[in-house]
Motif scaffolding. Sequence first.
Motif: not given
Length: 488
Positions: A264-290
Motif C-alpha cells: 500500500k505504502l509503495d502504491f501511495v508513494t508512487m501515486a504521490a510522486h506521480e501527482l507531484r510533477t503535474p501539480l507543480t506545473s499547474i501551480k507554476g502556470y496558475l501563479s503566472v496567470f494570476l
Amino acid sequence: MELPKPGLKQKLILLFILTATVPLTVNNLILLNVQDISWTFALILTLFFLVAEALLSLFFAHKVTKPVEELETGSGYINGGNLNYRIRIQSGDEFEHLGETFNVLAQKLQESTQKSALDRDIILTEKNKSAVTLSSIADAVIAVDLSRNVTVFNKAAQQLTGFTAQEAIGKPIGSLIKIFENTDELSSLLYCPIKTDTFEGIVFNKQDLKLVSLKKQPQHLQPNHKEAFINLVVSHITEGTISNVGCVMTLHDITKEKQLEAMKLDFVTMAAHELRTPLTSIKGYLSVFLQESSKNLSEEQMMFLNRIDISTQQLGGLVDNLLSVSRIEKGMLSVATQPIDWTPLVKDVVNSFSNSAKEKKIQLTFIEPTQPVPKVSVDRLRITEVLFNLLSNAITYTHPGGIVKVWIETAPTEIITHIGDTGEGIPKEALPHLFTKFFRVAGNLEQGSKGTGLGLYISKAIIQVHKGKIWVSSELGKGSVFSFSLPL
Ligand code: ADP
C-alpha cells in the motif's frame, strides 16, 4: 495372600481332637477302674466319650477354621482386583466383626479406585482438550521451562519457524529462533525473564518484532533464515516454579499485514510522486496567470481562479503529507538539526497565521516568555511543519470569537511549547487515536473541515526523531492544549 493350602483344615481338626480327647479318655478309664465297673461297660463308655469328644472337637474346629478360610478367600479375591467381593461371616464373634471391617475397607478401596479412575479420565480429557485447542490456535504458542528449554511447541509455532515439535522440544529457545527489534537482537533473557515468585501475567509485550528461524536447510546445512514479523506476548503463571514452566510465549504472525502495508505504502508513494510533477506545473502556470492576467479578468473569473489556487495548494499539501507518511513508515524520516533561537521561530509561525485568524475572528496571541529561552537543536523545516500543523488545527477547530494562544515553557532539560485554543475540544474516547494515521474525530467539525488526518501523525513522528514528546489535554466543548517538548 495365598489361598488355604490343602490339608491345613484337617491338620487343625486332628490336633484339636488329640489335645482335647486324650486326657479325658485316660481320666475316664481311671474313674472306671476305681468304681470297679465291668470291662465291657467301661469300653462302651470310653468309646461313647471318644465319639462325643471327636464330634465336639470337629464342631469347634469348624467354627474356627470356617471364618479364617472365608477371610483368606476374601482377601485373595480383593488382592486379585475383585473389589466387589464381600466377606460373609455370621459367627457373631470377633471373626464377624473382622469380616465387616474388611468389607468396609474393600468398599472404601473400591470407591477411591473409582474416583481415581474418574480423575484420571478428567485429566486425560482436559489434556486432550488443551492439545486440540493449542494445535488449533492460529498464533504460535511456545512454552519453555525454568531453563528456557522448549516444552510446548504448537502447530502454528512449527509453521512459523519450520521446526517440528520433536526437533524443538527440549532445546533452548535461543537455539531455535532469534528475535529482533528493528536491528537490535533481543536476548531470551529479556523477552523471557524467569521469575521464581508467584507473579502471574504478562512479562513482555512488544509489537512489530522480526523473528528469524535458525532451522537449517538439510541440503546445505546452512541456516535457512526464515523470517517473519510478529507481535510477541510473554506470560508467567503462578505455578511456574513448581510445575517447571518458565514462561509461555504467544507469537502473532503479522508478516502478511506487513507485506500488504508495504505494498500500500509503495502504491501511495508512487501515486504521490506521480501527482507531484503535474501539480507543480499547474501551480507554476496558475501563479503566472494570476500575476499577469488578473487585470483583464472579471471579479467572478478571479474568484474561480483563487479557488483553483487554494485547491491546488491543498492538493500539494496532501501530496507532501503522503510522501512524509511514506518516509516515516519506511523509517527514512531524517532530520538535519542545527541550534536555533526558539522564540523567534515560534513567533514567525504564529504571525504567519494572523490573517487567517483575523478572517475567522479568532484572537491569536503569542505570549512572550519572561525569561530567555535557550537555543534548541532542531531541523528548522520539519519543526516549522509541526508548529504549522498544530496552529492550523487550533484555528480550524475553533469557532469565530474564540482564542488561540501560544506560549513557551523552559524546563531544566527541555523546552515545552503549548498551543491552546478555546475550540470544540476532543472527546475522551478519541484521545488515544489522535496521533494515528488518517484519524479524524467524527462529528460536525470533521464534516466542515477538509483535513486528511495526517497532520498530527506526521507531527508526532517529527517530534520523535527530535527525541521529544507530544501530547494533548482537551475537554469537549471547552478547548484543547497541544504541547510538545524538545530536549535541550
Ligand atoms: P486533519 O486536521 O488534517 O484532519 P490532524 O491529524 O491534524 O488531521 O488532526 C486529526 C483530527 O484531530 C482532526 O480531524 C480533528 O478532528 C482533531 N483535532 C486536531 N486538532 C484539534 C483541535 N485543536 N481541536 C479539536 N480537534 C482537533
